[in-house]
Design an enzyme around this catalytic site. Structure first.
Site, PDB file in Angstrom:
ATOM      1  N   HIS A   1       0.821  -0.971   0.054  1.00 10.74           N
ATOM      2  CA  HIS A   1       0.087   0.161  -0.098  1.00 10.74           C
ATOM      3  C   HIS A   1       0.663   1.497   0.049  1.00 10.74           C
ATOM      4  CE1 HIS A   1      -3.203  -2.645   0.561  1.00 10.74           C
ATOM      5  NE2 HIS A   1      -3.832  -1.842  -0.100  1.00 10.74           N
TER       6      HIS A   1
ATOM      7  N   ARG B   1     -11.391   4.083  -0.923  1.00  7.78           N
ATOM      8  CA  ARG B   1     -10.844   3.088   0.048  1.00  7.78           C
ATOM      9  C   ARG B   1     -11.398   3.332   1.450  1.00  7.78           C
ATOM     10  NH1 ARG B   1      -6.343   2.294  -3.920  1.00  7.78           N
ATOM     11  NH2 ARG B   1      -6.081   0.098  -4.170  1.00  7.78           N
TER      12      ARG B   1
ATOM     13  N   ARG C   1     -16.054   1.605  -1.345  1.00  8.22           N
ATOM     14  CA  ARG C   1     -15.898   0.136  -0.681  1.00  8.22           C
ATOM     15  C   ARG C   1     -16.138  -0.123   0.825  1.00  8.22           C
ATOM     16  NH1 ARG C   1     -10.027  -2.330  -2.248  1.00  8.22           N
ATOM     17  NH2 ARG C   1      -9.445  -1.033  -0.456  1.00  8.22           N
TER      18      ARG C   1
ATOM     19  N   ASP D   1      -5.042  -7.867  -5.622  1.00 11.69           N
ATOM     20  CA  ASP D   1      -5.349  -9.043  -5.050  1.00 11.69           C
ATOM     21  C   ASP D   1      -5.315 -10.264  -5.800  1.00 11.69           C
ATOM     22  OD1 ASP D   1      -4.949  -8.647  -2.100  1.00 11.69           O
ATOM     23  OD2 ASP D   1      -6.450  -7.124  -2.144  1.00 11.69           O
TER      24      ASP D   1
ATOM     25  N   CYS E   1     -10.049  -1.716 -10.683  1.00 10.66           N
ATOM     26  CA  CYS E   1      -9.594  -0.783 -10.049  1.00 10.66           C
ATOM     27  C   CYS E   1      -8.490  -1.038  -9.353  1.00 10.66           C
ATOM     28  CB  CYS E   1     -10.647  -0.418  -8.997  1.00 10.66           C
ATOM     29  SG  CYS E   1     -11.229  -1.662  -7.777  1.00 10.66           S
TER      30      CYS E   1
END
Ligand code: PEP
Ligand code: MG
Length: 756
Positions: free
Chosen positions: A359, A466, A502, A629, A676
Site C-alpha cells: 500500500h 478506500r 468500498r 489482490d 480498479c
C-alpha cells in the site's frame, strides 16, 4: 553443531573486512569438522571465474590469485550443477584439474557446496581431506546449511563493500523494484522507525572521542527512559515486575556492558558497531545456555541493545528544517510516513521492504512520487544526507552520482515535465479511441486525506473510494456521525458522478491499531468482508453512514471487498437493505423525501469467484476487479514480499486470461465491469483492458491524463490485435517484451521508461 554453526555465521557477519572474515571462517569450519582443508572461492562474473579467496589448507600464496573457470574443475562442476559434490578421491575424477600452485597433491577427499543467493551462485565452499573417503551425511548437511546461511551474509558483504567509506566517488548503484514511476534527485533522509541492532552492519570510525560522546549520551537518555517508565508503570503494576528496568540500568553501568562497548569504541568501531558487537556476543552466550530462565535473558539483552541504538539514532534522522525537499529512505516505508511527509518536500521514496503492490507503493503512485521498493538489504544509516537519484522506472538508486549522470537525469526530469504538460492537454477530453470507442476513467481515492485535489483530474466519478484510511488513523472505530460527515464531503465533491465506496477492507496488510488481528497467514485470513460480516454492528454503522451521506447527492454506489462466497453477498445485501429501510423511513418521516437506494457491486479479487460469475451476476449491480489482490491470489505470491516480487506480475498469462474471461462473462451476463487495481493505470494494461471490453478503469488521479492520452492515441482494432498476440504467449516475459515493443511503435514508450 547448531551453536557452532550460528557462531561461525555470526562472527562472519560481524567482521567488517570481507577477506578477514572469510579467512577466519574457513579455519573455524576446518576445525569444527576436523578436516585437513577448508577453502572458499567467490564468483567473478566479469571474467566468469571462481577466485580462491580464503583457505586453511591450500598454499597461502595462491589466495586471491588462483582462478578456475565457471566450467572448469570440480569447483566449476559444483557451480554448474548448483548442488554439493562429494568425491572420495578427487584426483581420479575426470573433471579434476591440477593447479600446482595450491599444493593439494596429498588432499584426496573433496566436498564442495555452492553458495547461492537468490538463484545466483556467489561462490563455492569446499572441504578436503588426505584420506580418500566420502564425507558423511552430517558433514555434508553442515556444509550445505552453512553455505545457505553464508549466502545472505556474503551478499550483504558485497553490498557493504559497495558503499564502504573507501570506495571511489563514482555513483553507487543499488537495485530494487519499481514501486512508482518517475525520476527524482535529492538528498536522502533516513527514517528508522524500528531500528534494530540485527540490521546494523558494522563500521569503523576515525573519531573515537565523538563516538564515545554519542554513546555516553545515548546511555544517559536510555537510563532516563527507564526511570520515567518505572515511574509511569509503578502506579499500575507490582514493584517486582519493575526490577527488569533496574537490571537494565545495572547492565548499562561502566562495570558492565557499557564498559565493554566503550572498549570497542576505543578499538576504532563506531558507536552502533561497538554496541552490536558486545550485545550480539552476549546474546549468543545466553542463547547457548541450558537453563531456560537464563536463555530467556537473551531477549532482555537484545531489547536493551535496541533501546540504546534508538537513542544513538535520535536526532540524526529527523527531517530538518533546511531540507526543503528530500528522498525518504527507510527499512519499511509505511503509508503513514508518506501521509506525514507528503506536504514537507517529499520527492521520492526508497523502502528496503515491501513490493510494487504494497500500500505504500500504491500511495506513492497516488501522490505521483517515484518509489523504489525492496531495495538491497544494506545498513541504512550510511545513506543519511547523501545525494542520490531515484529512477522509479527501473528501480535503480544512484548514490552520490557524478556530474555526468546528474546531468543526464536532470535532462530526463525536464522531459518528464514536458510529457506531463503534453498529456495535461487531454485531461478534460473524453477517453475515446481514434476509431471512436469510449471507456470511462474513474478515480481511486481515499488513500490520502487530500482527495479534493483530484476533483479536476478529468475523471468520471470515483471507481474506488478506500474507506479504511480514516479507520486506520484513529484510536477507535470512527462514529457513524464522523463517517457520515466524511462521506458527505466525498459525495459532494463529485456531483452527478458515481462514487463507489468500498466497505471496510482491513486485515491482510492493513491493520487497525485498536483492533489487533494476529494470524499466521493474514492475506488468507480474516480480511475485508469476512471481518465486517462477523461484526455486523461495524458494517451497519458504516453503510448507514454512507446511505445517510448520500441523501441529497444520490451518487453513492456500495462495493463489497474480498467476496469469496455468494452467501457473503446475500448477507451484506441484507444488511445494506436493513440500513436503507431504517434510514428511509427515518428520513421520509422528517423530510418527506424518498431516499435513493444505492447500487451494490462486488470486487473480484478471489480467483474462485471467476468460476461462479453466473451465480454472482444475478445478485449484484456491477463487478469491479481488484487486480492487485487477484494477481496475488491467482499466482500465490504475497504482494508485499520483496523476496518473491519477481513472481508477482499482473501480466502473467494466467492473470491476463482470467481478466479476459471475466470480461467475456460479464458481458454475457450483462453486468457492468470495471477494474480498479494498479493494472488500469499502466499504459499497456489500459490498452489490454480496453481491448478485453472493460467498461471502466479506475486509477489514481496522477495517471488519468496519461491513460487518456494513451486511449486517445490508439484504435480499438489495434488494441484488439495486440491483445490477441498477448493471449498467445505462455510467459510474462514474452508479454512484457512484446508490449514494450508495441508501446515504442505507438510512440508511447516515454510512459514506461525515463525519457521521451
Ligand atoms: C485490489 O486488490 O486490486 C484493490 C483495488 O484493492 P486494494 O489494493 O485496496 O487491496
Ligand atoms: Mg484488494
Amino acid at each position: 553443531m547448531l551453536t557452532t554453526l550460528r557462531r561461525i555465521v555470526l562472527e562472519f557477519s560481524q567482521n567488517a573486512d570481507l577477506s578477514d572474515a572469510l579467512l577466519h571462517m574457513v579455519s573455524q569450519v576446518k576445525s569444527a569438522l576436523g578436516t585437513d582443508c577448508c577453502s572458499i572461492y567467490l564468483a567473478d562474473y566479469q571474467t566468469k571465474q571462481f577466485v580462491l579467496m580464503a583457505s586453511d589448507g591450500l598454499a597461502k600464496d595462491s589466495l586471491g590469485h588462483t582462478r578456475i573457470g565457471f566450467s572448469q574443475g570440480l569447483v566449476g562442476l559444483v557451480g554448474q550443477r548448483e548442488e554439493p559434490i562429494n568425491i572420495s578421491n578427487a584426483h581420479e575424477h575426470p573433471q579434476f584439474v591440477r593447479a600446482p600452485e595450491v599444493q593439494e597433491d596429498d588432499l584426496h577427499a573433496f566436498l564442495g557446496t555452492p553458495i547461492i543467493h537468490q538463484r545466483k551462485v556467489l561462490g563455492i565452499l569446499s572441504i578436503q581431506q588426505k584420506n580418500a573417503r566420502n564425507f558423511n551425511e552430517n558433514e555434508e548437511a553442515f556444509l550445505v546449511t552453512l553455505s545457505a546461511q553464508l549466502a545472505m551474509a556474503i551478499s550483504n558483504a558485497e553490498a557493504r563493500e559497495l558503499i564502504s567509506e573507501d570506495s571511489t566517488h563514482n555513483a553507487k548503484q543499488l537495485k530494487g523494484i519499481s514501486g512508482s514511476s518517475g525520476v527524482a534527485i535529492g538528498d536522502m533522509v533516513v527514517i528508522q522507525p524500528k531500528v534494530q541492532l540485527q540490521t546494523i552492519s558494522i563500521k569503523k570510525h576515525k573519531s573515537h572521542q565523538h563516538e564515545l560522546e554519542r554513546f555516553k549520551l545515548a546511555v544517559h537518555n536510555t537510563r532516563a527512559e527507564f526511570d520515567s517508565m518505572t515511574k509511569k508503570l509503578s502506579t499500575v503494576i507490582a514493584d517486582s515486575s519493575l526490577d527488569i528496568f533496574e537490571m537494565y540500568k545495572q547492565l548499562l553501568d561502566n562495570a558492565n556492558i557499557g564498559h565493554e562497548v566503550e572498549g570497542k569504541i576505543a578499538e576504532g568501531w563506531n558507536a552502533e558497531s561497538a554496541l552490536k558487537l558486545i550485545i550480539d556476543g552476549y546474546i549468543v552466550q545466553f542463547e547457548a545456555l541450558d537453563d531456560p530462565y537464563l536463555r530467556e535473558r537473551a531477549s532482555d539483552i537484545r531489547d536493551l541493545g535496541n533501546r540504546i541504538l534508538a537513542n544513538l539514532y535520535e536526532g540524526t534522522t529527523d527531517v530538518t528544517a533546511e531540507q526543503s525537499t528530500f528522498i525518504l529512505v527507510s527499512e519499511d516505508v509505511t503509508a503513514s510516513m508518506l501521509a506525514e511527509y507528503q506536504h514537507k518536500g517529499l520527492k521520492a521514496i526508497v523502502s528496503m521492504s515491501g513490493s510494487n503492490n504494497s500500500h505504500a507503493a500504491i500511495l506513492a503512485r497516488a501522490l505521483g512520487l517515484p518509489a523504489i521498493m525492496g531495495i538491497d538489504k544494506i545498513p541504512l544509516g550510511q545513506f543519511h544526507n547523501q545525494h542520490a537519484i531515484v529512477d522509479g522506472y527501473s528501480g535503480e538508486l544512484f548514490i552520490t552520482p557524478n556530474s555526468a549522470l546528474l546531468k543526464e537525469y536532470e535532462h530526463l526530469i525536464e522531459e518528464e515535465y514536458a510529457l506531463a504538460d503534453k498529456v495535461k492537454q487531454v485531461e478534460k477530453l473524453p477517453a475515446i479511441t481514434l476509431d471512436g470507442k469510449g471507456i470511462e476513467l474513474q478515480l481511486n481515492a481515499g488513500l490520502s486525506s487530500g482527495f479534493e485535489h483530484s476533483i479536476n483530474a478529468g475523471a468520471v466519478g470515483v471507481g474506488l473510494y478506500r474507506t479504511e484510511i480514516p479507520f486506520m488513523s484513529q484510536s477507535c472505530f470512527p462514529s457513524e456521525l464522523q463517517q457520515t460527515t466524511l462521506y458527505q464531503q466525498v459525495l459532494a465533491s463529485f456531483p452527478k458522478q458515481p462514487v463507489t465506496m468500498r466497505t471496510l477492507d482491513v486485515g491482510g496488510d492493513k491493520a487497525l491499531p485498536y483492533f489487533p488481528i494476529v494470524e499466521d497467514n493474514p492475506f488468507l485470513g480474516w480480511r475485508g468482508i469476512r471481518i465486517t460480516l462477523d461484526h455486523p454492528e461495524i458494517f451497519l454503522q458504516q453503510v448507514r453512514a454512507m446511505i445517510r451521506a448520500n441523501y441529497g447527492h444520490n451518487n453513492l454506489e456500495i462495493m463489497l471487498p474480498m467476496i469469496s462466497d455468494v452467501s457473503e453477498v446475500d448477507e451484506a445485501t441484507r444488511l445494506i437493505n436493513q440500513a436503507y429501510y431504517e434510514l428511509s423511513s427515518e428520513i421520509e418521516l422528517v423530510e418527506g423525501v424518498k431516499l435513493n437506494k444505492p447500487k451494490i457491486g462486488m470486487m473480484i479479487e478471489v480467483p474462485g469467484v471467476i468460476f461462479q460469475l453466473r451465480d454472482f451476476a444475478s445478485k449484484v449491480d456491477f463487478f469491479s476487479v481488484g487486480s492487485n489482490d487477484l494477481t496475488q491470489y491467482l499466482l500465490a505470491v504475497d504482494r508485499n514480499n520483496a523476496q518473491v516480487s519477481d513472481l508477482y506480475d499482473s501480466y502473467h498469462p494466467a492473470v491476463l486470461r482470467a481478466l479476459n474471461t471475466i470480461a467475456q462473462e460479464s458481458s454475457e451476463y450483462l453486468v457492468p465491469l470495471s477494474l480498479c487495481g494498479e493494472l488500469a493505470s499502466d499504459p499497456a494494461g489500459a490498452i489490454l483492458l480496453l481491448a478485453m471490453g472493460y467498461d471502466k478503469l479506475s486509477m489514481n488521479p496522477h495517471n488519468i491524463a496519461k491513460i487518456k492520452w494513451v486511449i486517445r492515441h490508439i484504435e480499438l482494432q489495434r488494441a484488439k490485435t495486440i491483445l490477441s498476440h498477448v493471449m498467445s504467449f505462455s510467459s510474462a516475459k514474452q508479454v512484457h517484451s512484446y508490449l514494450r515493443e508495441q508501446l515504442e511503435i505507438l510512440g508511447l514508450g516515454g510512459f514506461v521508461r525515463a525519457g521521451m
